[in-house]
Design an enzyme around this catalytic site. Sequence first.
Site, PDB file in Angstrom:
ATOM      1  N   HIS A   1     -30.194  15.431 -49.472  1.00 51.79           N
ATOM      2  CA  HIS A   1     -30.977  16.447 -50.189  1.00 51.79           C
ATOM      3  C   HIS A   1     -30.114  17.654 -50.536  1.00 51.79           C
ATOM      4  O   HIS A   1     -30.277  18.253 -51.604  1.00 51.79           O
ATOM      5  CB  HIS A   1     -32.181  16.897 -49.347  1.00 51.79           C
ATOM      6  CG  HIS A   1     -33.369  15.989 -49.493  1.00 51.79           C
ATOM      7  ND1 HIS A   1     -34.423  15.991 -48.615  1.00 51.79           N
ATOM      8  CD2 HIS A   1     -33.671  15.050 -50.424  1.00 51.79           C
ATOM      9  CE1 HIS A   1     -35.323  15.098 -48.998  1.00 51.79           C
ATOM     10  NE2 HIS A   1     -34.883  14.498 -50.086  1.00 51.79           N
TER      11      HIS A   1
ATOM     12  N   HIS B   1     -30.790  11.702 -45.561  1.00 53.66           N
ATOM     13  CA  HIS B   1     -31.450  12.698 -46.413  1.00 53.66           C
ATOM     14  C   HIS B   1     -31.091  14.142 -46.067  1.00 53.66           C
ATOM     15  O   HIS B   1     -31.265  15.024 -46.902  1.00 53.66           O
ATOM     16  CB  HIS B   1     -32.972  12.516 -46.376  1.00 53.66           C
ATOM     17  CG  HIS B   1     -33.440  11.334 -47.188  1.00 53.66           C
ATOM     18  ND1 HIS B   1     -33.084  10.046 -46.871  1.00 53.66           N
ATOM     19  CD2 HIS B   1     -34.202  11.249 -48.313  1.00 53.66           C
ATOM     20  CE1 HIS B   1     -33.634   9.217 -47.753  1.00 53.66           C
ATOM     21  NE2 HIS B   1     -34.315   9.919 -48.643  1.00 53.66           N
TER      22      HIS B   1
ATOM     23  N   LYS C   1     -40.640  -0.062 -44.982  1.00 58.07           N
ATOM     24  CA  LYS C   1     -41.231   1.265 -45.193  1.00 58.07           C
ATOM     25  C   LYS C   1     -42.690   1.276 -44.716  1.00 58.07           C
ATOM     26  O   LYS C   1     -43.139   2.186 -44.021  1.00 58.07           O
ATOM     27  CB  LYS C   1     -41.139   1.646 -46.673  1.00 58.07           C
ATOM     28  CG  LYS C   1     -41.938   2.878 -47.043  1.00 58.07           C
ATOM     29  CD  LYS C   1     -41.123   4.127 -47.182  1.00 58.07           C
ATOM     30  CE  LYS C   1     -41.975   5.397 -47.283  1.00 58.07           C
ATOM     31  NZ  LYS C   1     -41.490   6.365 -48.193  1.00 58.07           N
TER      32      LYS C   1
ATOM     33  N   LYS D   1     -46.573  10.382 -49.000  1.00 54.84           N
ATOM     34  CA  LYS D   1     -45.973  11.711 -49.206  1.00 54.84           C
ATOM     35  C   LYS D   1     -46.034  12.041 -50.685  1.00 54.84           C
ATOM     36  O   LYS D   1     -45.492  11.300 -51.518  1.00 54.84           O
ATOM     37  CB  LYS D   1     -44.511  11.715 -48.758  1.00 54.84           C
ATOM     38  CG  LYS D   1     -44.315  11.894 -47.279  1.00 54.84           C
ATOM     39  CD  LYS D   1     -42.839  12.152 -46.989  1.00 54.84           C
ATOM     40  CE  LYS D   1     -42.583  12.310 -45.516  1.00 54.84           C
ATOM     41  NZ  LYS D   1     -41.147  12.512 -45.216  1.00 54.84           N
TER      42      LYS D   1
ATOM     43  N   HIS E   1     -31.380  10.562 -57.064  1.00 49.49           N
ATOM     44  CA  HIS E   1     -31.781  10.738 -55.665  1.00 49.49           C
ATOM     45  C   HIS E   1     -31.070   9.707 -54.786  1.00 49.49           C
ATOM     46  O   HIS E   1     -30.502  10.034 -53.745  1.00 49.49           O
ATOM     47  CB  HIS E   1     -33.311  10.594 -55.562  1.00 49.49           C
ATOM     48  CG  HIS E   1     -33.828  10.671 -54.170  1.00 49.49           C
ATOM     49  ND1 HIS E   1     -33.931  11.848 -53.468  1.00 49.49           N
ATOM     50  CD2 HIS E   1     -34.273   9.703 -53.323  1.00 49.49           C
ATOM     51  CE1 HIS E   1     -34.418  11.615 -52.266  1.00 49.49           C
ATOM     52  NE2 HIS E   1     -34.638  10.316 -52.161  1.00 49.49           N
TER      53      HIS E   1
ATOM     54  N   GLU F   1     -31.884   3.202 -51.432  1.00 54.83           N
ATOM     55  CA  GLU F   1     -32.971   3.285 -50.432  1.00 54.83           C
ATOM     56  C   GLU F   1     -33.173   1.920 -49.759  1.00 54.83           C
ATOM     57  O   GLU F   1     -33.554   1.852 -48.599  1.00 54.83           O
ATOM     58  CB  GLU F   1     -34.281   3.769 -51.072  1.00 54.83           C
ATOM     59  CG  GLU F   1     -34.237   5.186 -51.658  1.00 54.83           C
ATOM     60  CD  GLU F   1     -34.277   6.329 -50.625  1.00 54.83           C
ATOM     61  OE1 GLU F   1     -34.274   6.072 -49.397  1.00 54.83           O
ATOM     62  OE2 GLU F   1     -34.299   7.504 -51.067  1.00 54.83           O
TER      63      GLU F   1
ATOM     64  N   GLU G   1     -45.591  11.607 -39.876  1.00 60.46           N
ATOM     65  CA  GLU G   1     -44.218  11.937 -39.474  1.00 60.46           C
ATOM     66  C   GLU G   1     -44.170  12.837 -38.243  1.00 60.46           C
ATOM     67  O   GLU G   1     -43.490  13.862 -38.217  1.00 60.46           O
ATOM     68  CB  GLU G   1     -43.458  12.573 -40.649  1.00 60.46           C
ATOM     69  CG  GLU G   1     -41.950  12.485 -40.469  1.00 60.46           C
ATOM     70  CD  GLU G   1     -41.164  12.832 -41.726  1.00 60.46           C
ATOM     71  OE1 GLU G   1     -41.244  12.089 -42.711  1.00 60.46           O
ATOM     72  OE2 GLU G   1     -40.458  13.843 -41.690  1.00 60.46           O
TER      73      GLU G   1
ATOM     74  N   ARG H   1     -60.192  19.280 -54.911  1.00 62.18           N
ATOM     75  CA  ARG H   1     -60.048  18.878 -53.500  1.00 62.18           C
ATOM     76  C   ARG H   1     -59.846  17.371 -53.310  1.00 62.18           C
ATOM     77  O   ARG H   1     -60.111  16.821 -52.247  1.00 62.18           O
ATOM     78  CB  ARG H   1     -61.250  19.325 -52.657  1.00 62.18           C
ATOM     79  CG  ARG H   1     -61.433  20.819 -52.638  1.00 62.18           C
ATOM     80  CD  ARG H   1     -62.242  21.266 -51.439  1.00 62.18           C
ATOM     81  NE  ARG H   1     -62.404  22.698 -51.468  1.00 62.18           N
ATOM     82  CZ  ARG H   1     -63.415  23.314 -52.055  1.00 62.18           C
ATOM     83  NH1 ARG H   1     -64.364  22.623 -52.644  1.00 62.18           N
ATOM     84  NH2 ARG H   1     -63.478  24.624 -52.049  1.00 62.18           N
TER      85      ARG H   1
ATOM     86  N   ARG I   1     -41.486   7.985 -37.880  1.00 65.45           N
ATOM     87  CA  ARG I   1     -41.290   7.970 -39.336  1.00 65.45           C
ATOM     88  C   ARG I   1     -40.044   8.747 -39.760  1.00 65.45           C
ATOM     89  O   ARG I   1     -39.506   8.534 -40.854  1.00 65.45           O
ATOM     90  CB  ARG I   1     -42.546   8.552 -40.023  1.00 65.45           C
ATOM     91  CG  ARG I   1     -42.444   8.525 -41.530  1.00 65.45           C
ATOM     92  CD  ARG I   1     -43.692   9.014 -42.228  1.00 65.45           C
ATOM     93  NE  ARG I   1     -43.465   9.014 -43.666  1.00 65.45           N
ATOM     94  CZ  ARG I   1     -44.408   8.897 -44.583  1.00 65.45           C
ATOM     95  NH1 ARG I   1     -45.659   8.771 -44.229  1.00 65.45           N
ATOM     96  NH2 ARG I   1     -44.098   8.912 -45.858  1.00 65.45           N
TER      97      ARG I   1
ATOM     98  N   ASN J   1     -35.702   9.342 -42.882  1.00 68.53           N
ATOM     99  CA  ASN J   1     -34.910  10.452 -43.428  1.00 68.53           C
ATOM    100  C   ASN J   1     -33.409  10.255 -43.224  1.00 68.53           C
ATOM    101  O   ASN J   1     -32.621  11.147 -43.541  1.00 68.53           O
ATOM    102  CB  ASN J   1     -35.328  11.778 -42.778  1.00 68.53           C
ATOM    103  CG  ASN J   1     -36.735  12.159 -43.168  1.00 68.53           C
ATOM    104  OD1 ASN J   1     -37.131  11.965 -44.317  1.00 68.53           O
ATOM    105  ND2 ASN J   1     -37.499  12.679 -42.229  1.00 68.53           N
TER     106      ASN J   1
END
Length: 359
Positions: free
Chosen positions: A243, A239, A218, A138, A257, A180, A228, A116, A232, A236
Amino acid sequence: MRRIETNGYSLEVGSLLDSSFSELLSTKYATSKKIIIVDENTHEHCLSYLITNFEALSESEIVVLTPGEDSKQMSLTYNIWEALTEYGVTRYDLIINLGGGVITDMGGFIASCYKRGCDFINIPTSLLAMVDASIGGKTGINLGHFKNQIGVFSNPVALYIDRLFLDTLPEEEMLSGFAEMLKHGLISDEALFHDVCAQIDEPDELSYELLVRCIEVKNEVVKKDPLEDGHRKILNFGHTVGHAIEGHYMNTHPLSHGHAVAIGMVLEAYVSVKMVGLSQESYDLIEKSILSKYPIPKFSNEDIQLMIEMMQNDKKNRAGKIKCCLLPKIGSCTYDHTVTSEMFLETLMHFKNKQVNLN
Ligand SMILES: NC(=O)c1ccc[n+]([C@@H]2O[C@H](COP(=O)([O-])OP(=O)(O)OC[C@H]3O[C@@H](n4cnc5c(N)ncnc54)[C@H](O)[C@@H]3O)[C@@H](O)[C@H]2O)c1
């Protein structure tokens, strides 16, 4: 050493030797087991620097992954949880993620779910991880072709960004990180976009000053909206298409990426002209600056259909509609635009005559 204010953890940019890392290891984690997660490349190029300079790490357990996106998957995650159990790791021990975005995403996820939640430190070693992946909480892994489908928001206890690790980073991975950085400029700071464009041809000269400007973009965005819910989402940009491109070519012509996101930014800028009034002049500048560095791979009509299907499954979608970030102008980004499959079809068809055979 530049200390940047975050949502409650240490973010230090500069030599690791001058950072709070050593003190943290010898105080809060003095009696903890230390587990360092690396891939084969960071094992070869980065690990010895850590072990040699930080005595407290000499007894660490080392977990080594095969480099690349293919490792970011559940079966390997499961194996690492089993290994942690075998090593007798408790939730008071410490995981150190030493690598690119694959290692910081996956290692953060592994640490956050193990018992946890176990503390972790990120030491990013790729440019992309330094300016983007390691910041903002993230963490996660892929599910088949679907990127980052499983994950949690979870911050490290500390994040150390030391430019020294870039000395061994291959050129194409530097280029991936620059993509990026370009994004950070496009969404929030036109001058930064121009400065990053100028720096791409001289990657060895990348200064801490430019790194810090990108890290701050960032960091400021994720501080305002850590989970998000709104703002935020601008991170993206590029993306939705990126993606889909990255996922589609994963097994045939893998693209980094950043390369996939760079192409995604050009295509989403093209949509921005049609939908939110990005000027043609700004669009032309974006296309010229980006496609000269990040060429578009060849794709067929069938590829287009498959990529659109991937966009229809994007995590950002709502009520079956493709949601996308768009640029009204360079340095400003808006989010939650509904873009139809027809618009993406038209956009991808438009780019068919700009493809390059990458083989
Ligand atoms: N969490 C986020 O907010 C976020 C944001 C952007 C990207 N990402 C994720 O980040 C990942 C991409 O990150 P990446 O581009 O760093 O990929 P990566 O981790 O695969 O690293 C790229 C390559 O560089 C090598 N490498 C890394 N550091 C090195 C060094 N110092 N010397 C020599 N080789 C080195 C790696 O072994 C790998 O082969 C993707 O999985 C993406 O989804 C996450």
